[in-house]
Design an enzyme around this catalytic site. Structure first.
Site, PDB file in Angstrom:
ATOM      1  N   TYR A   1      -9.417  15.109  -7.822  1.00 31.36           N
ATOM      2  CA  TYR A   1      -8.528  14.338  -8.708  1.00 31.36           C
ATOM      3  C   TYR A   1      -7.668  15.287  -9.540  1.00 31.36           C
ATOM      4  O   TYR A   1      -6.457  15.117  -9.649  1.00 31.36           O
ATOM      5  CB  TYR A   1      -9.374  13.448  -9.622  1.00 31.36           C
ATOM      6  CG  TYR A   1      -8.558  12.573 -10.566  1.00 31.36           C
ATOM      7  CD1 TYR A   1      -7.986  11.381 -10.127  1.00 31.36           C
ATOM      8  CD2 TYR A   1      -8.366  12.941 -11.903  1.00 31.36           C
ATOM      9  CE1 TYR A   1      -7.244  10.577 -10.993  1.00 31.36           C
ATOM     10  CE2 TYR A   1      -7.620  12.145 -12.767  1.00 31.36           C
ATOM     11  CZ  TYR A   1      -7.073  10.964 -12.309  1.00 31.36           C
ATOM     12  OH  TYR A   1      -6.323  10.170 -13.171  1.00 31.36           O
TER      13      TYR A   1
ATOM     14  N   ASN B   1       2.421   4.510 -10.620  1.00 34.73           N
ATOM     15  CA  ASN B   1       1.168   4.376 -11.367  1.00 34.73           C
ATOM     16  C   ASN B   1      -0.067   4.288 -10.464  1.00 34.73           C
ATOM     17  O   ASN B   1      -1.145   4.704 -10.872  1.00 34.73           O
ATOM     18  CB  ASN B   1       1.274   3.134 -12.264  1.00 34.73           C
ATOM     19  CG  ASN B   1      -0.081   2.667 -12.744  1.00 34.73           C
ATOM     20  OD1 ASN B   1      -0.646   3.226 -13.691  1.00 34.73           O
ATOM     21  ND2 ASN B   1      -0.643   1.658 -12.080  1.00 34.73           N
TER      22      ASN B   1
ATOM     23  N   ASP C   1       0.880  -1.172   0.000  1.00 28.36           N
ATOM     24  CA  ASP C   1       0.000   0.000   0.000  1.00 28.36           C
ATOM     25  C   ASP C   1       0.915   1.219   0.000  1.00 28.36           C
ATOM     26  O   ASP C   1       1.570   1.521   1.007  1.00 28.36           O
ATOM     27  CB  ASP C   1      -0.878  -0.018   1.262  1.00 28.36           C
ATOM     28  CG  ASP C   1      -1.781   1.202   1.346  1.00 28.36           C
ATOM     29  OD1 ASP C   1      -1.605   2.148   0.555  1.00 28.36           O
ATOM     30  OD2 ASP C   1      -2.674   1.207   2.223  1.00 28.36           O
ATOM     31  N   VAL C   2       0.955   1.900  -1.126  1.00 25.74           N
ATOM     32  CA  VAL C   2       1.931   2.991  -1.282  1.00 25.74           C
ATOM     33  C   VAL C   2       1.619   4.208  -0.415  1.00 25.74           C
ATOM     34  O   VAL C   2       2.457   5.106  -0.298  1.00 25.74           O
ATOM     35  CB  VAL C   2       2.063   3.431  -2.767  1.00 25.74           C
ATOM     36  CG1 VAL C   2       2.858   2.428  -3.561  1.00 25.74           C
ATOM     37  CG2 VAL C   2       0.707   3.700  -3.399  1.00 25.74           C
TER      38      VAL C   2
HETATM   39  P1  NAD Z   1      -7.057   0.931 -12.115  1.00 24.67           P
HETATM   40  O1  NAD Z   1      -8.041   1.288 -11.076  1.00 24.67           O
HETATM   41  O2  NAD Z   1      -7.471   0.043 -13.238  1.00 24.67           O
HETATM   42  O3  NAD Z   1      -5.765   0.294 -11.438  1.00 24.67           O
HETATM   43  C1  NAD Z   1      -5.132   0.910 -10.348  1.00 24.67           C
HETATM   44  C2  NAD Z   1      -4.370  -0.115  -9.549  1.00 24.67           C
HETATM   45  O4  NAD Z   1      -3.792   0.594  -8.433  1.00 24.67           O
HETATM   46  C3  NAD Z   1      -5.260  -1.215  -8.962  1.00 24.67           C
HETATM   47  O5  NAD Z   1      -4.692  -2.482  -9.213  1.00 24.67           O
HETATM   48  C4  NAD Z   1      -5.305  -0.897  -7.466  1.00 24.67           C
HETATM   49  O6  NAD Z   1      -5.404  -2.059  -6.653  1.00 24.67           O
HETATM   50  C5  NAD Z   1      -3.980  -0.187  -7.264  1.00 24.67           C
HETATM   51  N1  NAD Z   1      -3.994   0.677  -6.065  1.00 24.67           N
HETATM   52  C6  NAD Z   1      -4.980   1.496  -5.648  1.00 24.67           C
HETATM   53  N2  NAD Z   1      -4.645   2.065  -4.489  1.00 24.67           N
HETATM   54  C7  NAD Z   1      -3.408   1.608  -4.171  1.00 24.67           C
HETATM   55  C8  NAD Z   1      -2.538   1.814  -3.069  1.00 24.67           C
HETATM   56  N3  NAD Z   1      -2.869   2.610  -2.053  1.00 24.67           N
HETATM   57  N4  NAD Z   1      -1.345   1.170  -3.063  1.00 24.67           N
HETATM   58  C9  NAD Z   1      -1.010   0.347  -4.085  1.00 24.67           C
HETATM   59  N5  NAD Z   1      -1.795   0.093  -5.141  1.00 24.67           N
HETATM   60  C10 NAD Z   1      -2.995   0.718  -5.169  1.00 24.67           C
HETATM   61  O7  NAD Z   1      -6.510   2.331 -12.680  1.00 24.67           O
HETATM   62  P2  NAD Z   1      -5.822   2.720 -14.075  1.00 24.67           P
HETATM   63  O8  NAD Z   1      -6.849   3.269 -14.972  1.00 24.67           O
HETATM   64  O9  NAD Z   1      -4.935   1.627 -14.546  1.00 24.67           O
HETATM   65  O10 NAD Z   1      -4.961   3.969 -13.585  1.00 24.67           O
HETATM   66  C11 NAD Z   1      -3.595   3.898 -13.277  1.00 24.67           C
HETATM   67  C12 NAD Z   1      -3.060   5.315 -13.129  1.00 24.67           C
HETATM   68  O11 NAD Z   1      -3.298   6.049 -14.323  1.00 24.67           O
HETATM   69  C13 NAD Z   1      -3.692   6.127 -12.000  1.00 24.67           C
HETATM   70  O12 NAD Z   1      -2.711   6.926 -11.388  1.00 24.67           O
HETATM   71  C14 NAD Z   1      -4.697   6.984 -12.732  1.00 24.67           C
HETATM   72  O13 NAD Z   1      -5.011   8.171 -12.028  1.00 24.67           O
HETATM   73  C15 NAD Z   1      -3.943   7.259 -14.012  1.00 24.67           C
HETATM   74  N6  NAD Z   1      -4.788   7.659 -15.121  1.00 24.67           N
HETATM   75  C16 NAD Z   1      -5.753   6.823 -15.588  1.00 24.67           C
HETATM   76  C17 NAD Z   1      -6.549   7.225 -16.635  1.00 24.67           C
HETATM   77  C18 NAD Z   1      -7.632   6.357 -17.198  1.00 24.67           C
HETATM   78  O14 NAD Z   1      -8.443   6.878 -17.989  1.00 24.67           O
HETATM   79  N7  NAD Z   1      -7.702   5.085 -16.864  1.00 24.67           N
HETATM   80  C19 NAD Z   1      -6.365   8.502 -17.210  1.00 24.67           C
HETATM   81  C20 NAD Z   1      -5.365   9.324 -16.716  1.00 24.67           C
HETATM   82  C21 NAD Z   1      -4.579   8.889 -15.663  1.00 24.67           C
END
Ligand code: NAD
Length: 258
Positions: A162, A94, A67-68
């Protein structure tokens, strides 16, 4: 000469939140480029699955539940990784959340804090801790996952918490880049627009009208796929990007061009 620079054989690459979505794709991209991939995620089952998928592809992968948001755990796991695999050379920050579609006036303290804890504070904890290992060896590359939301305010869903967290990630990226540039550590960010992952299901699957607005506002007329972010993260992690630091690279199908 050029393609060789995209190889990262034997480098230890940590990806946070690598259990699914963009993180899992980044882990795959770095693994294919030769890295020893360290999959970390909050959810044990996701860590297990992601590592199993990478191994099934013949890639080198190890998993750690992390948990980061807990800086003590980040320190502990980072020390374990260094002891077992050697100093970390690549870090992809990420892990993040977007519990979007909440109006500013209705945002609770807890809701605001949760986004700052994961999207911003934890990025700093990881940069600080893994950054020390990189500074000690005089080389390293960090890629933070920001967002178009750090540049614009999304439409139609309200999500000030966000957007503010991601704008801060962009500026943290530039600040660390400047501070560590002369010590061999590069720090860049990738700013995606909408990408098809579980995080965007609230729009793509549950709200067709919202999804239509997302596509209309994107010159390419579609959302992106996790691999389209991972390939840019891969590039920034390698020596092919040796003169890049402090950049926030938009990967957005043109979203910020209109
Ligand atoms: P997702 O929800 O599919 O995956 C996120 C992962 O992070 C999950 O496996 C979750 O278990 C893990 N996670 C959550 N909280 C955590 C914690 N406290 N410690 C460790 N792991 C944790 O999300 P995604 O769409 O793959 O997004 C990844 C990154 O990209 C994020 O930072 C998100 O803000 C960014 N992002 C996503 C999008 C999009 O449209 N999907 C757009 C811009 C930015």
């Amino acid at each position: 000469m050029y393609l060789e620079k995209l190889r990262i054989d034997g480098r230890v690459a940590v990806v946070t939140g690598a259990g699914q979505g963009i993180g899992a794709a980044c882990a795959r991209a770095l693994g294919e480029a030769g890295a020893i991939v360290i999959v970390t995620d909050l959810m044990p089952d996701r860590v297990e699955k992601s590592v199993a998928d990478l191994k099934a592809q013949g890639l080198l992968a190890h998993g750690y539940v992390l948990d980061v948001t807990k800086s003590g755990d980040v320190d502990r796991v980072a020390a374990e990784i260094e002891k077992k695999h050697g100093p970390v050379g690549i870090l992809v920050n990420n892990a993040g959340i977007a519990r979007s579609n909440v109006k500013a006036e209705d945002t609770s303290d807890d809701h605001w804090r949760a986004h700052m804890d994961i999207n911003l504070d934890a990025v700093f904890w990881c940069c600080r801790t893994f950054g020390k290992q990189m500074l000690a060896t005089g080389k390293g590359a960090i890629v933070n996952i920001g967002s178009i939301s750090g540049f614009i305010s999304n439409k139609p869903q309200p999500q000030a918490f966000y957007n503010a967290s991601k704008a801060a990630v962009h500026h943290l990226t530039k600040s660390l880049a400047a501070e560590w540039a002369m010590r061999g550590v590069r720090v860049n960010a990738v700013a995606p627009s909408y990408i098809e992952t579980p995080l965007t299901a609230f729009g793509m699957r549950e709200n067709p009208e919202m999804y239509a607005v997302w596509r209309e506002m994107t010159p390419m007329g579609r959302v992106g796929q996790p691999e389209e972010i991972a390939s840019v993260v891969h590039f920034l992690s390698t020596d092919a990007a040796s003169f890049m630091t402090g950049s926030v690279v938009l990967v957005d199908g043109g979203y910020c061009s209109w």
